[in-house]
Scaffold this motif. Structure first.
Motif, PDB file in Angstrom:
ATOM      1  N   ASN A 164     -27.694  35.191  23.120  1.00  0.00           N
ATOM      2  CA  ASN A 164     -27.995  35.192  21.690  1.00  0.00           C
ATOM      3  C   ASN A 164     -27.540  33.923  20.979  1.00  0.00           C
ATOM      4  OD1 ASN A 164     -29.282  37.825  21.038  1.00  0.00           O
ATOM      5  ND2 ASN A 164     -27.438  38.625  22.015  1.00  0.00           N
ATOM      6  N   ALA A 165     -27.164  32.889  21.725  1.00  0.00           N
ATOM      7  CA  ALA A 165     -26.715  31.650  21.110  1.00  0.00           C
ATOM      8  C   ALA A 165     -27.873  30.949  20.405  1.00  0.00           C
ATOM      9  CB  ALA A 165     -26.120  30.727  22.167  1.00  0.00           C
ATOM     10  N   SER A 166     -27.651  30.541  19.155  1.00  0.00           N
ATOM     11  CA  SER A 166     -28.635  29.738  18.426  1.00  0.00           C
ATOM     12  C   SER A 166     -27.914  28.879  17.405  1.00  0.00           C
ATOM     13  CB  SER A 166     -29.687  30.616  17.739  1.00  0.00           C
ATOM     14  OG  SER A 166     -29.138  31.356  16.673  1.00  0.00           O
ATOM     15  N   GLY A 167     -28.523  27.768  17.044  1.00  0.00           N
ATOM     16  CA  GLY A 167     -27.884  26.870  16.099  1.00  0.00           C
ATOM     17  C   GLY A 167     -28.862  25.859  15.537  1.00  0.00           C
ATOM     18  N   LEU A 168     -28.349  24.981  14.692  1.00  0.00           N
ATOM     19  CA  LEU A 168     -29.149  23.955  14.019  1.00  0.00           C
ATOM     20  C   LEU A 168     -28.282  22.729  13.813  1.00  0.00           C
ATOM     21  CD1 LEU A 168     -31.546  22.881  12.278  1.00  0.00           C
ATOM     22  CD2 LEU A 168     -30.584  24.191  10.371  1.00  0.00           C
ATOM     23  N   TYR A 169     -28.828  21.565  14.142  1.00  0.00           N
ATOM     24  CA  TYR A 169     -28.090  20.327  13.916  1.00  0.00           C
ATOM     25  C   TYR A 169     -28.985  19.308  13.247  1.00  0.00           C
ATOM     26  CZ  TYR A 169     -30.509  18.378  18.000  1.00  0.00           C
ATOM     27  OH  TYR A 169     -31.464  17.934  18.877  1.00  0.00           O
ATOM     28  N   VAL A 170     -28.363  18.315  12.608  1.00  0.00           N
ATOM     29  CA  VAL A 170     -29.047  17.147  12.057  1.00  0.00           C
ATOM     30  C   VAL A 170     -28.211  15.935  12.431  1.00  0.00           C
ATOM     31  CG1 VAL A 170     -29.905  15.966  10.017  1.00  0.00           C
ATOM     32  CG2 VAL A 170     -29.958  18.470  10.102  1.00  0.00           C
ATOM     33  N   THR A 171     -28.751  15.079  13.301  1.00  0.00           N
ATOM     34  CA  THR A 171     -28.006  13.904  13.713  1.00  0.00           C
ATOM     35  C   THR A 171     -28.610  12.651  13.081  1.00  0.00           C
ATOM     36  OG1 THR A 171     -27.110  12.680  15.605  1.00  0.00           O
ATOM     37  CG2 THR A 171     -29.330  13.580  15.822  1.00  0.00           C
ATOM     38  N   GLN A 172     -27.831  11.567  13.067  1.00  0.00           N
ATOM     39  CA  GLN A 172     -28.195  10.359  12.314  1.00  0.00           C
ATOM     40  C   GLN A 172     -28.536   9.198  13.232  1.00  0.00           C
ATOM     41  OE1 GLN A 172     -25.937   6.769  10.423  1.00  0.00           O
ATOM     42  NE2 GLN A 172     -25.170   8.648   9.476  1.00  0.00           N
ATOM     43  N   SER A 173     -29.571   8.452  12.855  1.00  0.00           N
ATOM     44  CA  SER A 173     -29.852   7.140  13.428  1.00  0.00           C
ATOM     45  C   SER A 173     -29.339   6.111  12.424  1.00  0.00           C
ATOM     46  CB  SER A 173     -31.354   6.959  13.647  1.00  0.00           C
ATOM     47  OG  SER A 173     -31.648   5.667  14.146  1.00  0.00           O
ATOM     48  N   PRO A 174     -28.337   5.306  12.770  1.00  0.00           N
ATOM     49  CA  PRO A 174     -27.728   4.414  11.777  1.00  0.00           C
ATOM     50  C   PRO A 174     -28.692   3.349  11.280  1.00  0.00           C
ATOM     51  CG  PRO A 174     -26.912   3.926  13.982  1.00  0.00           C
ATOM     52  CD  PRO A 174     -27.708   5.184  14.100  1.00  0.00           C
ATOM     53  N   ALA A 175     -28.406   2.840  10.102  1.00  0.00           N
ATOM     54  CA  ALA A 175     -29.229   1.773   9.524  1.00  0.00           C
ATOM     55  C   ALA A 175     -29.324   0.615  10.510  1.00  0.00           C
ATOM     56  CB  ALA A 175     -28.621   1.313   8.208  1.00  0.00           C
ATOM     57  N   GLY A 176     -30.528   0.114  10.705  1.00  0.00           N
ATOM     58  CA  GLY A 176     -30.758  -0.970  11.653  1.00  0.00           C
ATOM     59  C   GLY A 176     -31.273  -0.497  12.993  1.00  0.00           C
ATOM     60  N   ALA A 177     -31.027   0.780  13.331  1.00  0.00           N
ATOM     61  CA  ALA A 177     -31.499   1.299  14.615  1.00  0.00           C
ATOM     62  C   ALA A 177     -32.972   1.689  14.550  1.00  0.00           C
ATOM     63  CB  ALA A 177     -30.663   2.493  15.051  1.00  0.00           C
ATOM     64  N   GLY A 178     -33.445   2.047  13.371  1.00  0.00           N
ATOM     65  CA  GLY A 178     -34.858   2.355  13.193  1.00  0.00           C
ATOM     66  C   GLY A 178     -35.350   3.562  13.954  1.00  0.00           C
TER      67      GLY A 178
ATOM     68  N   ASP B  42     -22.495  12.467   3.418  1.00  0.00           N
ATOM     69  CA  ASP B  42     -21.914  11.364   4.197  1.00  0.00           C
ATOM     70  C   ASP B  42     -22.683  11.128   5.503  1.00  0.00           C
ATOM     71  OD1 ASP B  42     -21.141  13.603   5.585  1.00  0.00           O
ATOM     72  OD2 ASP B  42     -19.004  13.097   5.668  1.00  0.00           O
ATOM     73  N   GLY B  43     -24.000  11.151   5.404  1.00  0.00           N
ATOM     74  CA  GLY B  43     -24.829  10.798   6.546  1.00  0.00           C
ATOM     75  C   GLY B  43     -24.852  11.822   7.657  1.00  0.00           C
ATOM     76  N   GLY B  44     -24.577  13.074   7.352  1.00  0.00           N
ATOM     77  CA  GLY B  44     -24.638  14.142   8.336  1.00  0.00           C
ATOM     78  C   GLY B  44     -23.335  14.431   9.036  1.00  0.00           C
ATOM     79  N   ARG B  45     -22.290  13.665   8.763  1.00  0.00           N
ATOM     80  CA  ARG B  45     -21.016  13.879   9.461  1.00  0.00           C
ATOM     81  C   ARG B  45     -20.340  15.174   9.023  1.00  0.00           C
ATOM     82  NH1 ARG B  45     -21.987   8.573   8.986  1.00  0.00           N
ATOM     83  NH2 ARG B  45     -21.700   7.300  10.859  1.00  0.00           N
TER      84      ARG B  45
ATOM     85  N   GLY C 135     -31.950   7.090   9.609  1.00  0.00           N
ATOM     86  CA  GLY C 135     -32.883   8.122  10.019  1.00  0.00           C
ATOM     87  C   GLY C 135     -32.165   9.410  10.355  1.00  0.00           C
ATOM     88  N   TYR C 136     -32.862  10.536  10.213  1.00  0.00           N
ATOM     89  CA  TYR C 136     -32.285  11.847  10.534  1.00  0.00           C
ATOM     90  C   TYR C 136     -33.265  12.633  11.393  1.00  0.00           C
ATOM     91  CZ  TYR C 136     -28.978  10.612   6.919  1.00  0.00           C
ATOM     92  OH  TYR C 136     -28.028   9.949   6.179  1.00  0.00           O
ATOM     93  N   PHE C 137     -32.688  13.309  12.362  1.00  0.00           N
ATOM     94  CA  PHE C 137     -33.465  14.132  13.281  1.00  0.00           C
ATOM     95  C   PHE C 137     -32.836  15.516  13.312  1.00  0.00           C
ATOM     96  CE2 PHE C 137     -33.588  15.845  17.627  1.00  0.00           C
ATOM     97  CZ  PHE C 137     -34.949  16.003  17.789  1.00  0.00           C
ATOM     98  N   SER C 138     -33.656  16.538  13.078  1.00  0.00           N
ATOM     99  CA  SER C 138     -33.166  17.906  13.014  1.00  0.00           C
ATOM    100  C   SER C 138     -33.899  18.762  14.035  1.00  0.00           C
ATOM    101  CB  SER C 138     -33.378  18.478  11.611  1.00  0.00           C
ATOM    102  OG  SER C 138     -32.993  19.840  11.548  1.00  0.00           O
ATOM    103  N   CYS C 139     -33.196  19.729  14.599  1.00  0.00           N
ATOM    104  CA  CYS C 139     -33.769  20.590  15.629  1.00  0.00           C
ATOM    105  C   CYS C 139     -32.985  21.898  15.674  1.00  0.00           C
ATOM    106  CB  CYS C 139     -33.686  19.871  16.980  1.00  0.00           C
ATOM    107  SG  CYS C 139     -34.461  20.707  18.377  1.00  0.00           S
ATOM    108  N   VAL C 140     -33.671  23.012  15.880  1.00  0.00           N
ATOM    109  CA  VAL C 140     -32.974  24.262  16.171  1.00  0.00           C
ATOM    110  C   VAL C 140     -32.761  24.337  17.679  1.00  0.00           C
ATOM    111  CG1 VAL C 140     -33.792  25.541  14.166  1.00  0.00           C
ATOM    112  CG2 VAL C 140     -35.136  25.599  16.257  1.00  0.00           C
TER     113      VAL C 140
END
Length: 641
Positions: A226-240, A309-312, A214-219
């Protein structure tokens, strides 16, 4: 014909309180750029509503401004705080567990019991286990708004939720330059950072790939810098979706900056979910990059990045909205160094991975030609290649194609304290015309795009179809069969097993008198629970009810038949006034089994007025079959089909 380019706002320079771009936008000092050609005036895309809402809290903490009577995106920070005594109704009846009784006919997704707002929803499912659903919403339970995560392992019957593990990440753009272990550059402007964690988050987006990850993205952004950014983190297979990796330094970082000249906004994420795809497991994210000079707005192109590679490792952000001699004009209106036909007045991008390993991205655009007061929906078709870990990954997007027209003429605008903004007057909430794209097309190469516009003299849902994976599009027409209501914030998806069985879900709100003619300065609410002055308002504004519906049919046989999913609910009130998200969600995980997701105000806050609201905003879903067949045209009525 003379051409005038207009924008509002003073210098974008500065890093302290009162000088960052968000605070300037909240106060109305910085407003959406406007193109003027003769008698035609066209407002260009601006920051997403949720981002502006989150920024308002900073002003409310430091001074009494007109914005403070609106929703502030803190954890309901504005309330009396006075004990209301023993006469109030209990939060939950004694026979219930926790706050599980707050569903009233639908399944409540968020598990927060605090009467603090959740809104703006997305949802998808696991291709390896269709009963595993992953959702998300904006969530204000812990202070400044964050992006919340929801998961279900039993097809939506029960839900768990959590908040993102991103607080360990310090803003440090100078640490995002290429390195030996990561050749990608994860910043636009570079330079020093704040060296502290981010205040707020917005625009949750979810995806799941062919490997069950699974992938979760958020700004993310600061309120007073003025700090701003964007990330996408991973939920590994099996974690659901029940667990996600921490966002710390470079891993899972897409982009970050600390500059008055750039701000990151309005992301969506897609993952390659097809076992036979040459790019299975890839994850893609697109978003808007707002650029400013010392004095004004410059442009807002769509950017994209990908991970193999899964968001890494995410690839160096690249501008993908492109240019078109036939579709885009005035790209150099605010910066003479840019191309005239650049498609760079954009917002609201939505990507989808295709079974052949390619990618389609659609977005709202304001680069229409002189004499055209309306916007348009555009799409770019991409052929991703390379390896993100080695720095060779690229999206390789073609020139944009037209998805459809976005008719904005006569759209109503309300005054929420910053001047007129596009709105639904009946509910007195902000809205937008951003397009949404179907997530699943395993049966064929067909895609469907849905958005709201005002071509029929009311907000209605429009549909466009592509039969070649997004290379070309043709407009189909209006989805909703009923008229006399406002229809908005659509989501769309099609069955993974049944060809062109398609669904579109959306909100409906009753209209107000003379809604097609915005009064000077914008509509003002008449609802005293929204801070109104009854002596100075427009009839019916903020006093109309709403519901949420699911429409469905086959292909472009529109209008689609529909069913009402939610109970009738009132407008947001108190400190939640003006906002019920920027979008809603829909996924079809098997056959004709649909899972729409939305937020509404059905639940009364028993602690009012001490908590600042009369009705809480919660997130709901339903497990329901897609309607089928054509809808019967006629006058609509809230709460009824």
């Amino acid at each position: 014909m003379g051409l005038v380019f207009a924008t509002a706002g003073s210098s974008a320079q500065g890093h302290g309180k009162g000088h960052n771009v968000l605070e300037r936008a909240v106060t109305g000092e910085l407003q959406p750029a406007v193109l003027k050609a003769g008698s035609v005036r066209r407002e260009l895309p601006f920051f997403s509503n949720e981002t502006l809402e989150a920024a308002e809290e900073s002003l409310c903490q430091h001074s009494p401004t007109p914005n403070c009577d609106e929703r502030t995106e803190a954890a309901d920070a504005v309330g009396t705080g006075v004990d209301i005594g023993g006469g109030a109704a209990p939060a939950t009846p004694a026979h219930t567990l926790g706050c599980g009784n707050r569903g009233k006919g639908n399944q409540r997704v968020n598990q927060d019991c605090t009467f603090r707002r959740q809104a703006e929803e997305d949802i998808t499912y696991n291709p390896l286990d269709s009963k595993n659903l992953l959702g998300g919403q904006n969530d204000s339970r812990v202070g400044f708004n964050q992006c919340g995560i929801d998961f279900s392992t039993n097809n939506g019957k029960n839900w768990g939720d959590l908040l993102p593990p991103f607080r360990q990440k310090l803003n440090e753009p100078d640490a995002q330059e290429p390195t030996a272990s990561d050749p990608n550059r994860h910043t636009i402007e570079g330079g020093p950072g704040t060296e502290h964690t981010y205040d707020a988050g917005s625009d949750p987006a979810m995806a799941m790939d062919a490997l069950g990850r699974g992938y979760f993205s958020c700004v993310t952004f600061d309120i007073a810098s003025n700090a701003s950014g964007l990330y996408v983190t991973q939920s590994p297979a099996g974690a659901g979706g029940s667990f996600f990796f921490n966002w710390t330094a470079r891993q899972f970082t897409v982009v970050e900056d600390n500059s008055p000249f750039v701000f990151h906004d309005k992301n969506f994420v897609a993952a390659d979910r097809y076992a036979s795809s040459p790019n299975k497991g890839n994850v893609y994210v697109t978003w808007t990059v707002f650029r400013f000079s010392d004095t004004s707005f410059l442009e807002s192109p769509i950017f994209g990045s990908m991970s193999t590679d899964g968001g890494r490792h995410f690839s160096t952000p690249e501008e993908i909205s492109g240019s078109s001699d036939a579709l885009c004009f005035f790209g150099n209106a605010f910066d003479s160094t840019l191309g005239e036909h650049k498609c760079n007045f954009d917002q609201g991008s939505d990507p989808v991975a295709l079974p052949n390993g390619e990618l389609e991205v659609i977005f709202n655009n304001g680069n229409t030609p002189a004499g055209n007061p309306n916007g348009q929906q555009l799409g770019v078709h991409c052929k991703p290649s390379g390896n993100s870990a080695t720095g060779t990954a690229h999206l390789n997007c073609a020139r944009p194609a037209k998805v459809g027209d976005d008719i904005i003429t006569c759209e109503p605008q309300c005054d929420f304290g910053r001047g007129p903004e596009e709105c639904i007057p009946g509910a007195f909430i902000r809205t937008n015309d951003f397009p949404r794209l179907t997530q699943d097309n395993t049966q064929n190469n067909h895609l469907y795009a849905a958005w709201q516009d005002y071509r029929n003299g009311e907000f209605d849902i429009q549909l466009s179809q592509s039969l070649d994976g997004g290379l070309t599009w043709h407009a189909a027409g209006t989805v909703n069969p009923d008229s006399g209501l406002d229809h908005y914030f659509p989501a769309t998806d099609q069955s993974p097993q049944k060809g062109d069985r398609n669904g579109v879900s959306y909100y409906r709100t009753a209209r107000v008198p003379n809604e097609n003619t915005t009064p000077e300065g914008g509509f003002l609410t008449c609802n005293p629970n929204q801070g109104a002055d009854p002596a100075d308002c427009s009839a019916g504004v903020g006093q109309q009810n709403s519901d949420y519906v699911l429409a469905g049919g086959t292909g472009i046989a529109i209008p689609y038949d529909f069913k009402v999913l939610s109970p009738v609910f009132p407008p947001p009130d108190g400190i939640q006034t003006g906002f019920n998200g920027d979008y809603s969600g829909l996924t079809v995980n098997k056959g004709e089994d649909a899972h729409p997701i939305w937020s509404d105000t059905r639940n009364v806050d028993p602690f009012a007025p001490a908590n600042g609201v009369l009705h809480d905003e919660d997130v709901f879903t339903d497990n329901t079959g897609l309607p089928n067949g054509k809808g019967k045209p006629g006058a609509g009525q809230i709460g009824k089909r």
